[in-house]
Design a protein around this motif. Structure first.
Motif, PDB file in Angstrom:
ATOM      1  N   ALA A  57     -58.764 -32.465 -82.412  1.00 45.04           N
ATOM      2  CA  ALA A  57     -59.592 -31.861 -83.094  1.00 45.04           C
ATOM      3  C   ALA A  57     -61.299 -32.431 -82.761  1.00 45.04           C
ATOM      4  CB  ALA A  57     -59.707 -31.353 -83.848  1.00 45.04           C
ATOM      5  N   SER A  58     -61.347 -33.879 -82.947  1.00 45.30           N
ATOM      6  CA  SER A  58     -62.868 -34.727 -82.788  1.00 45.30           C
ATOM      7  C   SER A  58     -63.143 -34.859 -82.167  1.00 45.30           C
ATOM      8  CB  SER A  58     -62.367 -36.175 -84.073  1.00 45.30           C
ATOM      9  OG  SER A  58     -63.492 -36.263 -84.136  1.00 45.30           O
ATOM     10  N   ALA A  59     -62.246 -34.978 -80.395  1.00 45.99           N
ATOM     11  CA  ALA A  59     -62.577 -35.461 -79.544  1.00 45.99           C
ATOM     12  C   ALA A  59     -62.860 -35.093 -79.233  1.00 45.99           C
ATOM     13  CB  ALA A  59     -61.647 -36.078 -78.465  1.00 45.99           C
ATOM     14  N   TYR A  60     -62.193 -33.280 -79.119  1.00 46.78           N
ATOM     15  CA  TYR A  60     -62.875 -31.796 -78.587  1.00 46.78           C
ATOM     16  C   TYR A  60     -64.147 -31.627 -79.048  1.00 46.78           C
ATOM     17  CZ  TYR A  60     -61.385 -28.090 -75.634  1.00 46.78           C
ATOM     18  OH  TYR A  60     -61.071 -26.544 -75.030  1.00 46.78           O
ATOM     19  N   MET A  61     -64.295 -31.828 -80.600  1.00 46.56           N
ATOM     20  CA  MET A  61     -65.978 -32.028 -80.997  1.00 46.56           C
ATOM     21  C   MET A  61     -67.276 -32.032 -80.133  1.00 46.56           C
ATOM     22  SD  MET A  61     -65.205 -30.269 -85.038  1.00 46.56           S
ATOM     23  CE  MET A  61     -64.518 -32.080 -85.150  1.00 46.56           C
ATOM     24  N   ASN A  62     -66.480 -33.662 -79.636  1.00 50.37           N
ATOM     25  CA  ASN A  62     -67.821 -34.370 -79.371  1.00 50.37           C
ATOM     26  C   ASN A  62     -68.220 -34.169 -77.854  1.00 50.37           C
ATOM     27  OD1 ASN A  62     -67.256 -36.554 -81.646  1.00 50.37           O
ATOM     28  ND2 ASN A  62     -65.540 -37.580 -81.019  1.00 50.37           N
ATOM     29  N   ALA A  63     -66.775 -33.736 -77.061  1.00 47.97           N
ATOM     30  CA  ALA A  63     -67.208 -32.486 -75.684  1.00 47.97           C
ATOM     31  C   ALA A  63     -68.000 -31.784 -75.476  1.00 47.97           C
ATOM     32  CB  ALA A  63     -65.420 -32.580 -75.032  1.00 47.97           C
ATOM     33  N   THR A  64     -67.649 -30.574 -76.927  1.00 50.61           N
ATOM     34  CA  THR A  64     -68.205 -29.695 -76.675  1.00 50.61           C
ATOM     35  C   THR A  64     -69.383 -29.646 -77.091  1.00 50.61           C
ATOM     36  OG1 THR A  64     -66.340 -28.089 -77.571  1.00 50.61           O
ATOM     37  CG2 THR A  64     -68.706 -27.460 -78.015  1.00 50.61           C
ATOM     38  N   SER A  65     -70.363 -30.695 -78.343  1.00 52.93           N
ATOM     39  CA  SER A  65     -71.256 -31.261 -78.876  1.00 52.93           C
ATOM     40  C   SER A  65     -72.270 -31.308 -77.481  1.00 52.93           C
ATOM     41  CB  SER A  65     -71.104 -32.059 -79.699  1.00 52.93           C
ATOM     42  OG  SER A  65     -72.530 -32.889 -79.756  1.00 52.93           O
ATOM     43  N   ALA A  66     -71.715 -32.720 -77.183  1.00 52.53           N
ATOM     44  CA  ALA A  66     -72.267 -33.537 -75.686  1.00 52.53           C
ATOM     45  C   ALA A  66     -72.621 -32.488 -74.460  1.00 52.53           C
ATOM     46  CB  ALA A  66     -71.048 -34.480 -75.504  1.00 52.53           C
ATOM     47  N   LYS A  67     -70.996 -30.899 -74.439  1.00 49.47           N
ATOM     48  CA  LYS A  67     -71.814 -30.113 -72.757  1.00 49.47           C
ATOM     49  C   LYS A  67     -72.931 -29.769 -73.784  1.00 49.47           C
ATOM     50  CE  LYS A  67     -67.074 -30.405 -70.932  1.00 49.47           C
ATOM     51  NZ  LYS A  67     -66.438 -29.731 -71.201  1.00 49.47           N
ATOM     52  N   ALA A  68     -72.599 -28.704 -74.554  1.00 47.39           N
ATOM     53  CA  ALA A  68     -74.140 -28.151 -75.147  1.00 47.39           C
ATOM     54  C   ALA A  68     -75.158 -28.266 -75.370  1.00 47.39           C
ATOM     55  CB  ALA A  68     -72.958 -26.840 -76.834  1.00 47.39           C
ATOM     56  N   SER A  69     -75.101 -29.411 -75.869  1.00 49.10           N
ATOM     57  CA  SER A  69     -76.838 -30.291 -76.547  1.00 49.10           C
ATOM     58  C   SER A  69     -76.846 -30.445 -75.057  1.00 49.10           C
ATOM     59  CB  SER A  69     -76.584 -31.217 -77.357  1.00 49.10           C
ATOM     60  OG  SER A  69     -75.478 -32.008 -76.940  1.00 49.10           O
ATOM     61  N   GLY A  70     -76.491 -31.160 -74.308  1.00 45.08           N
ATOM     62  CA  GLY A  70     -76.470 -31.960 -72.753  1.00 45.08           C
ATOM     63  C   GLY A  70     -77.384 -30.799 -72.007  1.00 45.08           C
ATOM     64  N   ARG A  71     -76.308 -30.056 -71.751  1.00 42.90           N
ATOM     65  CA  ARG A  71     -77.281 -28.653 -71.103  1.00 42.90           C
ATOM     66  C   ARG A  71     -78.167 -28.131 -71.808  1.00 42.90           C
ATOM     67  NH1 ARG A  71     -73.422 -24.458 -68.175  1.00 42.90           N
ATOM     68  NH2 ARG A  71     -75.566 -22.319 -67.106  1.00 42.90           N
ATOM     69  N   LEU A  72     -78.193 -27.615 -72.671  1.00 41.11           N
ATOM     70  CA  LEU A  72     -79.941 -26.732 -73.142  1.00 41.11           C
ATOM     71  C   LEU A  72     -81.150 -28.521 -72.618  1.00 41.11           C
ATOM     72  CD1 LEU A  72     -81.375 -25.324 -74.397  1.00 41.11           C
ATOM     73  CD2 LEU A  72     -80.874 -26.105 -76.887  1.00 41.11           C
ATOM     74  N   GLN A  73     -80.385 -29.870 -73.666  1.00 40.15           N
ATOM     75  CA  GLN A  73     -81.744 -30.880 -73.260  1.00 40.15           C
ATOM     76  C   GLN A  73     -81.898 -30.928 -71.913  1.00 40.15           C
ATOM     77  OE1 GLN A  73     -79.776 -33.487 -75.173  1.00 40.15           O
ATOM     78  NE2 GLN A  73     -80.641 -33.087 -76.779  1.00 40.15           N
ATOM     79  N   ALA A  74     -81.091 -30.590 -71.043  1.00 40.44           N
ATOM     80  CA  ALA A  74     -81.365 -30.688 -69.615  1.00 40.44           C
ATOM     81  C   ALA A  74     -82.134 -30.164 -68.754  1.00 40.44           C
ATOM     82  CB  ALA A  74     -80.127 -30.481 -68.903  1.00 40.44           C
ATOM     83  N   GLU A  75     -81.895 -28.493 -69.386  1.00 38.22           N
ATOM     84  CA  GLU A  75     -82.306 -27.579 -68.176  1.00 38.22           C
ATOM     85  C   GLU A  75     -83.570 -26.934 -68.780  1.00 38.22           C
ATOM     86  OE1 GLU A  75     -80.143 -23.948 -69.542  1.00 38.22           O
ATOM     87  OE2 GLU A  75     -78.372 -23.829 -68.308  1.00 38.22           O
ATOM     88  N   ILE A  76     -83.630 -27.814 -70.490  1.00 34.87           N
ATOM     89  CA  ILE A  76     -85.121 -28.034 -70.636  1.00 34.87           C
ATOM     90  C   ILE A  76     -86.255 -28.554 -69.913  1.00 34.87           C
ATOM     91  CG2 ILE A  76     -86.838 -28.248 -72.765  1.00 34.87           C
ATOM     92  CD1 ILE A  76     -85.108 -27.375 -74.239  1.00 34.87           C
ATOM     93  N   THR A  77     -85.099 -30.285 -69.853  1.00 41.98           N
ATOM     94  CA  THR A  77     -86.260 -30.895 -68.666  1.00 41.98           C
ATOM     95  C   THR A  77     -86.332 -30.524 -67.833  1.00 41.98           C
ATOM     96  OG1 THR A  77     -85.173 -33.160 -70.793  1.00 41.98           O
ATOM     97  CG2 THR A  77     -85.801 -33.499 -68.088  1.00 41.98           C
ATOM     98  N   GLY A  78     -85.107 -29.951 -66.970  1.00 39.22           N
ATOM     99  CA  GLY A  78     -85.467 -29.853 -65.564  1.00 39.22           C
ATOM    100  C   GLY A  78     -87.106 -28.676 -65.238  1.00 39.22           C
ATOM    101  N   ILE A  79     -86.999 -27.868 -66.233  1.00 42.92           N
ATOM    102  CA  ILE A  79     -87.995 -26.983 -65.936  1.00 42.92           C
ATOM    103  C   ILE A  79     -89.395 -27.668 -66.676  1.00 42.92           C
ATOM    104  CG2 ILE A  79     -89.345 -24.780 -67.112  1.00 42.92           C
ATOM    105  CD1 ILE A  79     -86.164 -23.626 -67.846  1.00 42.92           C
ATOM    106  N   ALA A  80     -89.021 -28.399 -67.669  1.00 47.83           N
ATOM    107  CA  ALA A  80     -90.871 -29.150 -67.794  1.00 47.83           C
ATOM    108  C   ALA A  80     -91.142 -29.782 -66.832  1.00 47.83           C
ATOM    109  CB  ALA A  80     -90.150 -30.027 -69.195  1.00 47.83           C
TER     110      ALA A  80
END
Length: 650
Positions: A57-80
């Motif tokens: 469960a922890s590994a799954y949460m790690n992956a989910t957290s990385a994908k979600a936060s990473g995508r949001l940050q990547a989209e903001i960075t790309g637009i910026a």
């Protein structure tokens, strides 16, 4: 007895001993591992089940957290990045006179195509004018209705242009996918003044790029974040783009940890960015009695998510276990991450332990069965694996040797049934290809020097005598103005390939390509006693190769590239210039500057190859020169006698 002595001598031979020790070690290591694993699985089965469940469960949460936060940050960075680029574009930053056919509209359309995560992109100006291009094909029916979108519309162009009375009417133009206008709407009292919006005045006040907190957009009532930056042109203003968050929330829920998992993302004020019921929350928020606003974590009053939020007490990191009213166990994790440069956000993940228990039990039972079979049959298998690993390691060693010599890389990496060896083979093969590619950007002699430590990777250099050549294409700027960029890039690459080949054939170090210009030097990093003669031969060879290439260019309907050369020999500092993060092995000093000036003097004297007096005095025994009067080169204080290199002595 003699036989035993021979066997003993064979046993202690280095190669035999190494092979025997390696295979034996592998055999005993795998045996110990299997026995220990079987004992561990049998004695601590219950505890292992709980631990494995939490880890899964922890590994799954790690992956989910990385994908979600990473995508949001990547989209903001790309637009910026895109917004900052548009802020310097003359088509956007030099005029506040919005027109239906202005260059800024084409730029904004291209930007929307480049980054599909953007909902709209717009620019506001100090006189109240606004230019906005919005993608309408991705909007739902309610949002299209708010815009009064024409059926089939793919793009909406909003133009707010102030009239003489100071009013700000808006014209909205709808276009289809082919760019044809299919509808128009004039809103004489639209009531939108960009100067009164926080994204406008906060960005101008900060005079840098900003990322807003999430909010409900004025136009379509959808949750968005605005990335904005000041215009860098003749007209003060701000260019900005909106990141639409409703589709992002859908993506986050697809990554939830397990079938019954929950993922929530909210900003520092508690406004929700992602939630399982995000759409319903937003629909309710649009009917807020005071004003439309994003739903807040304060509205979550029940369930395990509410219990975790109450227990967090503002902590940046909070994790543990919790049970719901039905006694179901959950693992939770609350963590903070950055949201642009000014803000932060929090992600809350809850993983139901029941989603992972069944799979873990099955894996545990399967592991026991596999361990039992492996314990009975591992000896011959490990011996075979040992042979395979030995061969693979020898192949990898051979690859490493070729890597050291900068030989051609192998087409495929060394493979093995052992993951680590396979990864090692892939890594060595990647290193071969990477260093081989790197040697295309940096001279091979420098790459070899860095690899064998004969060239330092520290900043600084040493004084050495070098022969420096500078080249340039006559009237390249004029050629570039009328040429197709793709054709010009291809033609210039062909030209640089030909001229660089001539320099490399004489052992030159091609320092850099500066557009159409080339800087080359000899006698570094390796000493070359005849470096002046090499440089002269290389330039004559390059001139001849360019003449042949120009004939092909003219036959293809392309403009020829007439090259000018400058050669000078003298003392320069040769070494690493730059920063600790990025450096360039180059030559620096007056010798380099004078070589560049000699190249430029060709234009004044109508020549192709000019050399300094130092070159003439040391190469006149094997080359023909034509003398000119002494001149003071641009940026120099002393006169310099110059000579034209005509050809080699017969």
């Amino acid at each position: 007895m003699a036989t035993k002595e021979v066997q003993l001598k064979e046993l202690v031979q280095p190669s035999d001993r190494l092979t025997f020790t390696f295979r034996t070690s592998i055999t005993f290591a795998v045996m110990a591992f299997i026995v220990a694993l079987a004992a561990l699985l049998i004695t601590i089965q219950a505890r292992a089940l709980r631990s494995a469940t939490q880890e899964a469960a922890s590994a799954y949460m790690n992956a989910t957290s990385a994908k979600a936060s990473g995508r949001l940050q990547a989209e903001i960075t790309g637009i910026a990045s895109l917004v900052r680029m548009l802020a310097t574009s003359s088509g956007v930053a030099n005029s506040n006179e919005g027109a239906e056919t202005g260059p800024a509209i084409a730029l904004f359309k291209a930007a929307l195509q480049e980054l599909p995560q953007m909902d709209s992109i717009y620019a506001g100006f100090e006189n109240g004018a606004l230019l906005e291009v919005r993608r309408t094909s991705d909007l739902n029916e309610e949002q299209r209705e708010r815009l009064r979108a024409t059926p089939g519309a793919d793009i909406a162009i909003n133009l707010v242009r102030p009239n003489a009375d100071g009013e700000l009417p808006m014209r909205r133009i709808f276009e289809d996918r082919q760019g044809n206008e299919i509808g128009q709407l004039d809103l004489w009292k639209y009531g939108y003044d960009p100067r009164n919006r926080s994204w406008y005045h906060k960005t101008l006040k900060a005079d840098r790029s900003l990322v807003s907190l999430p909010y409900l957009s004025f136009g379509i009532g959808a949750p968005v974040m605005t990335i904005s930056t000041p215009l860098r042109g003749k007209v003060p203003g701000v260019v900005a783009a909106d990141l639409k968050l409703d589709t992002f929330s859908d993506f986050v829920q697809q990554q939830r940890p397990g079938e019954h998992g929950i993922v929530m993302i909210f900003d520092s004020t508690g406004s929700l960015i992602a939630h399982p019921d995000f759409a319903q929350f937003v629909a309710s928020a649009r009917t807020h009695p005071s004003k439309p606003q994003l739903p807040n974590t304060k509205e979550i009053n029940s369930g395990v998510a509410a219990a975790v939020l109450r227990g967090a007490h503002g902590r940046e990191h909070y994790d543990g276990e919790i049970r719901d009213d039905q006694g179901n166990g959950y693992l939770f994790r609350l963590a903070k991450f950055t949201l642009g440069e000014q803000h932060s956000a929090n992600i809350l993940l809850l993983a139901a332990q029941g989603d992972f228990v069944q799979n873990v039990r099955r894996l545990q039972f399967t592991g026991l069965i596999v361990a039992s079979f492996a314990g009975a049959a591992f000896v011959p298998l490990v011996w075979i694996f040992g042979n395979g690993m030995s061969r693979s390691l020898k192949d990898i060693t051979a690859q490493a040797t070729r890597l050291q010599k900068l030989s051609a890389s192998d087409p495929a990496p060394v493979t093995s049934r052992i993951k680590e060896i396979c990864e090692l083979g892939s890594t060595v093969n990647l290193a071969q290809r990477t260093i081989g590619s790197f040697a295309r950007f940096v001279p091979k002699e420098i790459v070899r020097g860095v690899m064998d430590n004969s060239i330092s990777t520290e900043l600084g250099g040493v004084r050495e005598e070098v022969t420096v050549v500078f080249t340039d294409v006559r009237d390249f700027t004029t050629i570039a103005e009328s040429a197709d960029p793709d054709m010009l890039m291809h033609q210039t690459s062909r030209y640089l390939s030909v001229i660089a080949e001539a320099f490399l054939a004489e052992g030159g170090t091609v320092d850099k390509f500066i557009g159409d210009a080339v800087m080359v030097f000899w006698n570094a990093p390796n000493p070359q006693p005849d470096h002046i003669e090499r440089a002269c031969r290389a330039v004559l060879s390059a001139k001849l190769a360019c003449e042949k290439l120009n004939a092909r260019f003219e036959s293809e309907g392309l403009k020829p590239f007439f090259t000018r050369f400058g050669i000078h020999v003298g003392e320069a500092v040769v070494g690493n210039l730059g920063s600790m993060e990025r450096m360039n092995y180059t030559a620096l000093g007056n010798t380099v500057n004078l070589a560049a000036r000699l190249e430029g003097l060709n234009k004044q004297f109508g020549t192709a190859i000019l050399v300094s007096e130092n070159v003439y005095l040391r190469a006149r025994h094997c080359f023909q020169f034509k003398s000119f009067d002494a001149v003071v080169a641009k940026g120099m204080t002393k006169e310099t006698r110059i000579f034209e290199l005509v050809g080699a002595s017969t």
